[in-house]
Design a protein around this motif. Structure first.
Motif, PDB file in Angstrom:
ATOM      1  N   SER A  47       0.807  -1.292   0.223  1.00  0.00           N
ATOM      2  CA  SER A  47       0.063  -0.048  -0.110  1.00  0.00           C
ATOM      3  C   SER A  47       0.732   1.258   0.197  1.00  0.00           C
ATOM      4  O   SER A  47       0.501   2.352  -0.758  1.00  0.00           O
ATOM      5  CB  SER A  47      -1.071   0.060   1.365  1.00  0.00           C
ATOM      6  OG  SER A  47      -1.825  -1.024   1.260  1.00  0.00           O
ATOM      7  N   ASP A 167      -5.510  -0.540  -4.643  1.00  0.00           N
ATOM      8  CA  ASP A 167      -4.951  -0.974  -3.517  1.00  0.00           C
ATOM      9  C   ASP A 167      -6.033  -2.096  -2.921  1.00  0.00           C
ATOM     10  O   ASP A 167      -6.865  -1.706  -2.241  1.00  0.00           O
ATOM     11  CB  ASP A 167      -4.825   0.085  -2.477  1.00  0.00           C
ATOM     12  CG  ASP A 167      -4.000  -0.532  -1.425  1.00  0.00           C
ATOM     13  OD1 ASP A 167      -3.417  -1.702  -1.360  1.00  0.00           O
ATOM     14  OD2 ASP A 167      -3.784   0.342  -0.422  1.00  0.00           O
ATOM     15  N   GLU A 168      -5.953  -3.501  -3.127  1.00  0.00           N
ATOM     16  CA  GLU A 168      -6.559  -4.476  -2.786  1.00  0.00           C
ATOM     17  C   GLU A 168      -8.279  -3.960  -3.020  1.00  0.00           C
ATOM     18  O   GLU A 168      -9.072  -4.023  -1.924  1.00  0.00           O
ATOM     19  CB  GLU A 168      -6.285  -4.698  -1.311  1.00  0.00           C
ATOM     20  CG  GLU A 168      -4.949  -4.905  -0.928  1.00  0.00           C
ATOM     21  CD  GLU A 168      -4.644  -5.865   0.120  1.00  0.00           C
ATOM     22  OE1 GLU A 168      -5.685  -6.592   0.557  1.00  0.00           O
ATOM     23  OE2 GLU A 168      -3.606  -5.629   0.836  1.00  0.00           O
TER      24      GLU A 168
HETATM   25 MG   LIG Z   1      -2.398  -2.718   2.174  1.00  0.00          MG
END
Ligand SMILES: [Mg+2]
Ligand SMILES: Nc1ncnc2c1ncn2[C@@H]1O[C@H](COP(=O)(O)OP(=O)(O)OP(=O)(O)O)[C@@H](O)[C@H]1O
Lengths: 248, 256
Positions: A47, A167-168
């Motif tokens: 991240s 991000d995910e």
């Molecule tokens: Mg992360």
């Protein structure tokens, strides 16, 4: 379309949170149109790396260059880069007090100077693209997780970014909603969008990624094509990680 | 039910006055059936307009000043943060009465020495003091409200290109408002009560008028009792509004 400078060029990037070194000598070049998938264990700095690219986190040394613009403390360079880079968060981060359509038009009206009418037209096209035009007047909280994430993607696309960071994007979703979001992202990938995606969805990675990156303890440990990556991982750490993740 | 209790107490006090031997109670000073009693009541109640004006203007200024103090207090710039912090700590530490004297008697001297010839009358002296004194608290209310909004909201706003002002205006403040408004309205009650201090610099508000009648009639118990009920009525009205506001905000929240 051939561009002289790569979409993203990261050189010897280092970042600390206080005493703790999160990113260690990261070097990465992403070409225009390329799709890069980043995976790695929790806390490995995925991240943070992605968030450095659009200055949601500040790096302390090394350089980040986005489409020929170097990211510095100069607000102009930050604004310039942010206008090229869209981002989709794990937690969607939709504006809960605004309707879906207002979520989409806020940026275009205020940052791009579009009229409300133009912004709405653009927003409706994108809501159709993520297949939820009928939800335009609802509040985010009235939508399912999958729908919310698709709104978030559309909101980002409304700014006509050249690069998308994810991000995910599916980690906060119930399993049955993951594919509807991944389909939208794959559709975008097929359209030629440059993308950096942090995800543990390996099926998606095989389908969409041009390159795979494995991070551990703030370093890029392995980098290669999906084929190399999945069939012949070079390091033990990556092999163990893949084994764990593919068991699910 | 709360209001009824107060009204009940009020009548008990009145009854005490009527049934006790002459000389102990003197409700005649505010007896509307006599000429002098009526004049006194009119004079006392006439203070409402000043008290209300003082409170509303001071509250309004405090709401603006508080935001101006709070925003730098949340910036990344340590210099701005420090200034905001010092302001809040400093202002919060000063009791209202000394600050009132300083603004009313001292500030004109300071301004004069800087070549600015502004006469600060009791009305504006009181407003300025109330507003400044209260702004330290409203600033803290803003800070708590704004910080309760998740960081992801600011980040999302930044990624769609909004600048600082736009992020505050369209994303953060509208969401923070429902956390800010109820305590802000509560703070208004403090202003109303603190406005009584304006009496010492000659402002003709509720307390000052009560003091003046006490001096001429020498009936402090009855007049100050009435004074307390005057404030009580004001505050009860405000707290009803606050409660209505809280309910409305709460139901908005549940709607999402
Ligand atoms: Mg992360
Ligand atoms: N704002 C912050 N302040 C201090 N430490 C932080 C901060 N953000 C992240 N960290 C730390 O930095 C490390 C890397 O965090 P990061 O979120 O980049 O990891 P990640 O690879 O994305 O993990 P995950 O898979 O859990 O999302 C972690 O150890 C985390 O605790």
């Amino acid at each position: 379309m051939v561009s002289l400078s790569p979409a993203i060029n990261i050189n010897n990037l280092n970042k600390w949170f206080g005493e703790f070194k999160v990113l260690k000598d990261i070097n990465l070049t992403v070409q225009e149109g390329e799709k890069v998938v980043i995976c790695g264990p929790s806390g490995s700095g995925k991240s943070t790396l992605v968030r450095c690219i659009n200055r949601l986190e500040m790096h302390q040394s090394g350089t980040i260059n986005v489409r020929g613009t170097e990211l510095t403390n100069d607000p102009k360079s930050i604004a310039e880069i942010r206008s090229d880079v869209g981002m989709v968060f794990q937690q969607f981060n939709l504006f809960p007090h605004l309707s879906v359509i207002q979520n989409l038009t806020l940026g275009p009206i205020n940052a791009l100077g579009l009229s409300e009418k133009e912004a709405k037209e653009r927003a409706f096209l994108l809501l159709e693209r993520v297949k939820i035009p009928e939800q335009a007047n609802k509040r985010p909280s009235q939508l399912s997780g999958g729908q919310q994430q698709r709104v978030a993607i559309a909101r980002s696309l409304c700014m006509e970014p050249k690069i998308m960071l994810f991000d995910e994007p599916t980690s906060a979703l119930d399993p049955e909603m993951i594919s509807e979001v991944l389909d939208v992202i794959i559709d975008l990938a097929n359209d030629g969008m440059t993308m950096v995606v942090v995800t543990h969805e390996m099926g998606f990675a095989r389908k969409a990624a041009d390159r795979m990156i494995f991070m551990d303890e703030g370093k890029i440990v392995e980098i290669g094509t999906p084929n190399e990556f999945f069939e012949t991982p070079k390091t033990d750490r990556c092999r163990i990680f893949l084994k764990q993740i593919l068991q699910h | 039910m709360k209001i009824n209790t107060y009204i009940f107490l009020f009548f008990i006090l009145l009854l005490c006055g009527c049934s006790s031997p002459p000389g102990t109670w003197g409700w005649y000073v505010i007896n509307p059936n006599t000429q002098s009693g009526l004049t006194n009541i009119k004079f006392l109640i006439g203070g409402f307009s000043s008290t209300i004006q003082l409170s509303i203007i001071a509250a309004f200024m405090s709401i603006i000043l508080g935001l101006i103090v709070a925003l730098p207090g949340m910036s990344n710039n340590i210099f701005l943060r420090t200034i905001s912090r010092i302001y809040v700590e400093f202002i919060r530490a000063i009791p209202l009465l000394p600050m009132l004297f300083w603004v009313f008697y001292g500030l004109p001297v300071v301004l004069k020495s800087m070549g600015i010839n502004i006469n600060i009358d009791a009305f504006w002296g009181a407003i300025l003091t109330l507003a400044i004194s209260d702004s330290a608290f409203t600033a803290e209310i803003y800070r708590a409200g704004i910080q309760s909004i998740q960081k992801g909201q600011t980040e999302a706003a930044q990624t769609v290109g909004l600048n600082y002002y736009q992020t505050m205006r369209y994303v953060i403040l509208p969401q923070a408002l429902r956390r800010i408004l109820p305590p802000l309205a509560n703070q208004f009650i403090y202003i109303v009560k603190m406005s009584a201090f304006a009496s010492v610099i000659g402002m003709q508000e509720l307390t000052r008028r009560a003091n003046e009648i006490v001096v001429t009639e020498y009936r402090p118990l009855e007049i100050y009792t009435l004074l307390i009920f005057e404030y009580l009525i004001l505050v009860l009205i405000i707290s009803q509004v606050v409660r209505w506001l809280e309910r409305k905000m709460g139901s908005d929240e549940s709607k999402g």
